[in-house]
Design a protein around this motif. Structure first.
Motif, PDB file in Angstrom:
ATOM      1  N   THR A 185      -6.824   2.294  -2.024  1.00 11.42           N
ATOM      2  CA  THR A 185      -5.822   2.078  -3.058  1.00 11.42           C
ATOM      3  C   THR A 185      -6.096   0.818  -3.863  1.00 11.42           C
ATOM      4  OG1 THR A 185      -4.410   1.084  -1.358  1.00 11.42           O
ATOM      5  CG2 THR A 185      -3.969   3.355  -1.940  1.00 11.42           C
ATOM      6  N   SER A 186      -6.718  -0.185  -3.253  1.00 11.97           N
ATOM      7  CA  SER A 186      -7.013  -1.414  -3.980  1.00 11.97           C
ATOM      8  C   SER A 186      -8.372  -1.370  -4.668  1.00 11.97           C
ATOM      9  CB  SER A 186      -6.946  -2.626  -3.042  1.00 11.97           C
ATOM     10  OG  SER A 186      -7.830  -2.481  -1.950  1.00 11.97           O
ATOM     11  N   PRO A 191      -5.807   1.127   2.598  1.00 12.94           N
ATOM     12  CA  PRO A 191      -5.696  -0.030   1.707  1.00 12.94           C
ATOM     13  C   PRO A 191      -6.948  -0.301   0.874  1.00 12.94           C
ATOM     14  CG  PRO A 191      -4.680  -0.537   3.810  1.00 12.94           C
ATOM     15  CD  PRO A 191      -5.366   0.789   3.973  1.00 12.94           C
ATOM     16  N   ASN A 229       0.824  -1.206   0.000  1.00 10.94           N
ATOM     17  CA  ASN A 229       0.000   0.000   0.000  1.00 10.94           C
ATOM     18  C   ASN A 229       0.862   1.261   0.000  1.00 10.94           C
ATOM     19  OD1 ASN A 229      -2.823   1.150   0.326  1.00 10.94           O
ATOM     20  ND2 ASN A 229      -1.795   2.073   2.073  1.00 10.94           N
TER      21      ASN A 229
END
Length: 484
Positions: free
Chosen positions: A432-433, A429, A303
């Motif tokens: 970002t994912s 996280p 991340n």
């Protein structure tokens, strides 16, 4: 029936709509009560705009509908607030920054329009961290000011959607819209005892659940999304269903649910947050939930390669595209940035304009982000998990920083760390994912401050994640209203 003010203020979004649809509550009476509430709590700085005349007129139009027409509106007469970076026709969209103060878009963002078409009414625009680049909602722009936490006005409400969260927690409205780039619906939900949702974004296109192109003052097209916020998860599901056209939530039972506990996101917590979170786990486990510790030892490293380069590089082109598409009063990002009022945001925009992380952008987007996405997806599959669960934030609300807007915090006396980094660690996280994330209330500290738990789900499993949230909320309950 005759409704008292307290009875009206206690209504959730679902309850308010049902009362208005059935004719038991007049939409105009309810709106007048909430408008008076907003005016009386103006010191919270939750709103940048209050639409007194427009909101009342819209409520009167709902009341004038035939009963069968009113019953067909999923959000009949529901007052909402909309974060001030989301386009609203006829109402200011300033993103809390001086260069855009007073700017009024010509059209509504698609997510807003769907709510309005379903009968919702915008009571006002919600204050925010300037340009959405922060997690405190301490705004130094003269037309706004710092948003204050209804549970303790000396503390932050979280951000950047702090105004929406504060308005919901203070019972000014039962629901609203925020935006989320790194945690901006979920962090303020956690710190104000409400619920905040980040829908799936994935890699954009068909994977993106909410589509609002050029209708939100942006940070990052890769990470940004509009997200609903409300007092309960059931209310989040109501708004999400209207925006997406999704049907009823899937049915599930707590028995048999496998929920992963990512170890890195349970470390380094403030003790009062840890105590509340573990107490919530015990209650959920007693109700039949199976918890599975998962190491996820690479999560923070992966991340870390993704978040910053994307969030700092993309605003230059994305903000310019919004300025051009909306015929904004300023024409360049540099012109807008020159008038930024908040010291912490000005410092970030210095980095944006200098493109300080530009050299890392391609690798972040094309190499590290796919690896992170694959890693997260494999965790769900390999461990047979329905969701991940962890404290939304490492610490409860902290005092407002009147000098910088966001500087440093200390967790239980440890060495000071950057405030934004501290609060973003657990929410970032999912951003970002591109997977869905939901924050719901876990309980309150001994000192009376809210604590949130976040559920993250597999990409595209938004409705199932909300169903899990509803089931968890039935076990954990909702928090008492702040004393104001």
């Amino acid at each position: 029936m005759t409704w008292t003010v307290d009875q009206q203020l206690a209504l959730t979004a679902t309850e308010a709509v049902a009362a208005i649809q059935s004719g038991r509550l007049k939409a105009a009476d309810y709106m007048a009560t909430l408008l008076a509430r907003a005016a009386s709590l103006s010191s919270l700085n939750a709103l940048t705009t209050l639409d007194l005349d427009g909101a009342l007129a819209a409520a009167q139009r709902i009341d004038a509908l035939p009963p069968e027409a009113k019953a067909q509106l999923p959000l009949a007469g529901l007052p909402i607030v909309v974060k001030d970076n989301i386009n609203t026709a006829g109402l200011q969209t300033s993103a809390g920054t001086p260069a855009l103060e007073g700017f009024v878009p010509k059209t509504n963002a698609p997510s807003v329009q769907r709510l309005l078409d379903a009968g919702a009414i915008i009571l006002g625009k919600a204050n925010m961290h300037e340009l959405a680049f922060g997690i405190t909602s301490t705004n130094f722009a003269t037309h706004a000011g710092p948003v204050r936490n209804p549970y303790d006005p000396t503390l932050i409400p979280g951000g950047s959607s702090g105004g929406t969260a504060a308005a919901i927690a203070a019972r000014i409205v039962p629901a609203g819209l925020g935006t989320d780039t790194g945690g901006s619906t979920r962090i303020p939900a956690a710190l104000t005892g409400t619920a905040g949702f980040r829908p799936s974004v994935g890699n954009g296109g068909a994977e993106r659940r909410y589509h609002d192109p050029d209708a939100v003052v942006p940070i990052s097209h890769t990470r940004d999304t509009v997200g609903p916020m409300a007092r309960t998860v059931a209310d989040i599901a109501l708004l999400d269903g209207v925006i997406t056209g999704a049907g009823a939530l899937p049915t599930l039972t707590l028995n048999g649910l496998r929920i992963g506990l990512p170890e890195p996101l349970w470390e380094g917590l403030e003790k009062q947050v840890e105590d509340v979170a573990h107490a919530a786990l015990r209650r959920l486990e007693s109700a039949g939930v199976t918890f599975v510790p998962v190491a996820m030892s690479e999560l923070e490293t992966l991340n870390g390669h993704v978040g910053g380069p994307i969030a700092i590089h993309e605003p230059r082109e994305d903000v310019l595209a919004w300025l051009v598409a909306n015929n904004a009063p300023v024409k360049t990002v540099a012109e807008m940035a020159a008038r930024i009022a908040s010291p912490d945001v000005r410092a970030i925009y210095d980095g944006v304009l200098a493109d300080v992380l530009g050299a890392h952008y391609d690798a972040a987007l094309k190499q590290w982000r796919p690896r992170l996405q694959q890693y997260v997806a494999a965790t769900f599959t390999d461990e047979r998990l329905d969701a991940l669960l962890f404290p939304t934030t490492r610490l409860a609300a902290v005092p407002i920083d009147d000098l910088n807007g966001s500087s440093t915090v200390s967790i239980d006396g440890a060495a000071p760390i950057d405030t934004m980094d501290a609060f973003l660690r657990n929410t970032d996280p999912a951003s970002t994912s591109g997977i869905p994330g939901l924050s719901l209330a876990a309980g309150m500290t001994a000192g009376g401050l809210p604590v949130g738990l976040e559920l993250d789900g597999p990409l595209g499993e938004d409705r199932r994640l909300l169903a899990i949230g509803v089931a968890f909320e039935q076990v954990l309950g909702v928090l008492p209203a702040p004393v104001l």
